[in-house]
Design a protein around this motif. Structure first.
Motif, PDB file in Angstrom:
ATOM      1  N   ASP A 189      13.273  38.802  18.209  1.00 13.37           N
ATOM      2  CA  ASP A 189      14.704  37.795  17.579  1.00 13.37           C
ATOM      3  C   ASP A 189      15.045  36.917  17.880  1.00 13.37           C
ATOM      4  O   ASP A 189      15.511  35.832  18.797  1.00 13.37           O
ATOM      5  N   ARG A 190      13.458  36.197  18.418  1.00 18.68           N
ATOM      6  CA  ARG A 190      13.685  34.387  19.510  1.00 18.68           C
ATOM      7  C   ARG A 190      13.559  33.579  18.285  1.00 18.68           C
ATOM      8  O   ARG A 190      13.337  33.472  17.328  1.00 18.68           O
ATOM      9  N   GLU A 191      13.524  32.130  18.951  1.00 17.06           N
ATOM     10  CA  GLU A 191      13.735  31.032  17.904  1.00 17.06           C
ATOM     11  C   GLU A 191      12.850  30.559  17.584  1.00 17.06           C
ATOM     12  O   GLU A 191      11.550  30.584  18.708  1.00 17.06           O
ATOM     13  N   GLY A 192      12.316  29.117  16.595  1.00 17.15           N
ATOM     14  CA  GLY A 192      11.132  28.570  17.127  1.00 17.15           C
ATOM     15  C   GLY A 192      10.658  28.340  15.223  1.00 17.15           C
ATOM     16  O   GLY A 192      10.035  26.882  15.443  1.00 17.15           O
ATOM     17  N   LEU A 193      11.027  29.202  15.051  1.00 14.23           N
ATOM     18  CA  LEU A 193      10.149  29.612  13.767  1.00 14.23           C
ATOM     19  C   LEU A 193      10.699  28.186  12.668  1.00 14.23           C
ATOM     20  O   LEU A 193       9.610  27.875  11.920  1.00 14.23           O
TER      21      LEU A 193
END
Length: 514
Positions: A282-286
């Motif tokens: 559930d991390r940002e960056g994509l």
């Protein structure tokens, strides 16, 4: 990993340092788990350093796993067991992603019904149809590639059996290139029940007897990163997977690079990490990455697929009969009027070779200037471009062909002439067998999909030959589908190409190749 039938599948796990529970990445492959597909991916230790447990498993009957190897047919049952098993590991947090290319790409899509699904998957350079995506093209078996892979699997069987002499015999044949002549006999001797030999025994022009895998719609809707290469033989399978995922309601990510099967020119581990970070952590960056990106073979830049869904330009063909003698005589006319025709003689004693492309052992962009100078290769060349021209799609040639025997091949290459050198961009094969070959009929030859930009002053060229040895076997002209090298029964074949109404066009990338 214990299987319900008593088989045990050897699995190596890399973990982050220190205590904890982590998302897990699973790869299932037949080449020995220590390799871990590092020919194309970063080592599992790199992913472990980013906070993932990574499990690489020897499939049944390969590496140190017990049981008998039976190819893709075995993977659905074992794949479902593997997903449940890795989720139960004490250091796993229950979120699982799968990755891998080629065989390891398809194992991600073969899961028994009723089981859980991976939370995200990244299949690369793989497809669902064993005939069209793994073993043949245009009605002809992949010869050098298919035979070489089958012998590699046979060598692993010999190693497991402790037959060192057989392993050395197989390895020597591959190293020396003699497998192109003796490989079929070696398979019959050392791996008679193998998947590779089984494919060679089937008719590549008919779907009868071939296996086409059908993942559930639920799996196709899962977060998916699809990876392909313009010079990879499985590209049609990747594009088919994209279309199936969209039809099922999925929204897959897509990368197609200027890559061969084994050379990804720097790889895509950073993107793959961002993909798994998004769906497993559930991390940002994509969101910083485009969902779909295709490498341009000409400019080297990356572009989207938005304009890959419409048909591209068309070219007519014209020759006064000398296109095979003089490589500059045949003309490729954008939106023009073609016409004329020519005779093309195929001599099996000196068959035109296949080089580079997606089916070559030397895959990739290659210089074919010398091939186009042969008198058994017909060339059709466009005038120098006044400005840049983008080509996006699946090249297809349609023209009337007949011959004086009961079989012929038509092998095409699309190239760019740049500063006097002919650089091959895309190739394709059409095999015809039977008495109908003697009748003048309209036939279609499809080439490998491509995206490329031609610069001002460059020229597009279409080259046609009647063989592409050893990428495919040489057509004997007898109407039979013979496997192996040229023999005394192979016939001289004269093809008659009628160019009135002949057309080279670019079909959309998302059009079906079968």
């Amino acid at each position: 990993m214990p299987c319900p039938d008593g088989a045990r599948l050897a699995t190596r796990v890399w973990k982050p340092t220190g205590p904890g529970r982590w998302p897990l990445l699973l790869m299932r492959q037949p080449y020995g788990r220590a390799i871990a597909s590092t020919v194309t991916y970063a080592h599992p230790r790199w992913y472990a350093a980013q906070g993932y447990a990574v499990a690489v498993q020897d499939v049944r009957g390969r590496g140190d796993s017990t049981g008998e190897f039976s190819g893709f047919a075995q993977e659905a049952a074992d794949g479902a067991v593997a997903l449940a098993w890795v989720r139960s590991l004490a250091y796993a947090n229950g979120r699982v992603g799968t990755y891998g290319f080629s065989y390891q790409g398809l194992t991600q899509l073969l899961l028994g019904s009723g089981g859980s699904l991976p939370d995200a998957l990244a299949p690369a350079m793989a497809g669902l149809d064993e005939r069209l995506h793994w073993a043949s093209e245009g009605g002809a078996h992949w010869w050098a590639l298919g035979l070489g892979w089958a012998l590699q699997l046979a060598a692993e069987s010999a190693r497991r059996a402790g037959d060192d002499a057989a392993w050395r015999r197989l390895r020597l044949s591959l190293e020396g290139g003699t497998f192109l002549r003796e490989g079929l006999a070696l398979l019959q001797q050392h791996d008679p029940g193998g998947m590779g030999l089984g494919w060679l025994r089937l008719d590549p022009a008919s779907a009868a007897g071939w296996r086409r895998h059908e993942p559930t719609e639920g799996l196709l809707r899962q977060p998916m990163l699809l990876v392909g290469g313009w010079h990879d033989p499985h590209l049609g399978g990747v594009l088919d997977l994209r279309a199936r995922a969209h039809a099922a309601g999925g929204a897959p990510w897509l990368r197609i690079g200027a890559w061969t099967h084994l050379n990804w020119a720097g790889g895509l581990d950073r993107l793959q990490l961002a993909f798994f970070d998004r769906h497993l952590r559930d991390r940002e960056g994509l969101e910083a990455h485009p969902r779909e990106a295709l490498a341009d073979l000409g400019s080297g830049s990356w572009r989207g697929l938005a304009d890959g869904g419409s048909e591209g330009p068309r070219w007519a063909l014209r020759s006064d009969g000398l296109a095979a003698i003089d490589p500059g005589e045949g003309r490729l006319l954008l939106d023009g009027d073609g016409g004329g025709g020519l005779s093309l003689v195929h001599d099996p004693w000196r068959p035109a070779p296949g080089r580079g492309g997606h089916l070559g052992l030397d895959a990739g962009l290659v210089d074919r200037t010398d091939l186009d100078a042969r008198a058994d290769v017909a060339c059709f060349t466009a005038p120098p471009l006044a400005g840049p021209l983008q080509l996006v799609g699946r090249p297809e040639l349609e023209l009337e062909v007949s011959c004086d025997q009961d079989g012929f091949d038509l092998c095409g290459a699309l190239s760019v002439i740049r500063r006097g050198t002919v650089w091959q961009l895309s190739t394709g094969v059409l095999r015809s067998l039977g008495p109908h070959c003697r009748r003048r009929q309209r036939r279609r030859l499809r080439l490998q999909p491509l995206v490329t930009t031609l610069a001002a002053g460059e020229q597009l060229r279409l080259s046609l030959a009647a063989s592409a040895w050893p990428q495919v076997t040489v057509n004997p002209g007898s109407g039979e589908s013979l496997l192996g090298p040229v023999g005394p029964g192979h016939r001289v074949i004269t093809l008659e190409l009628q160019l009135n109404g002949a057309c080279l066009r670019l079909l959309p990338l998302d059009s079906r190749a079968d």
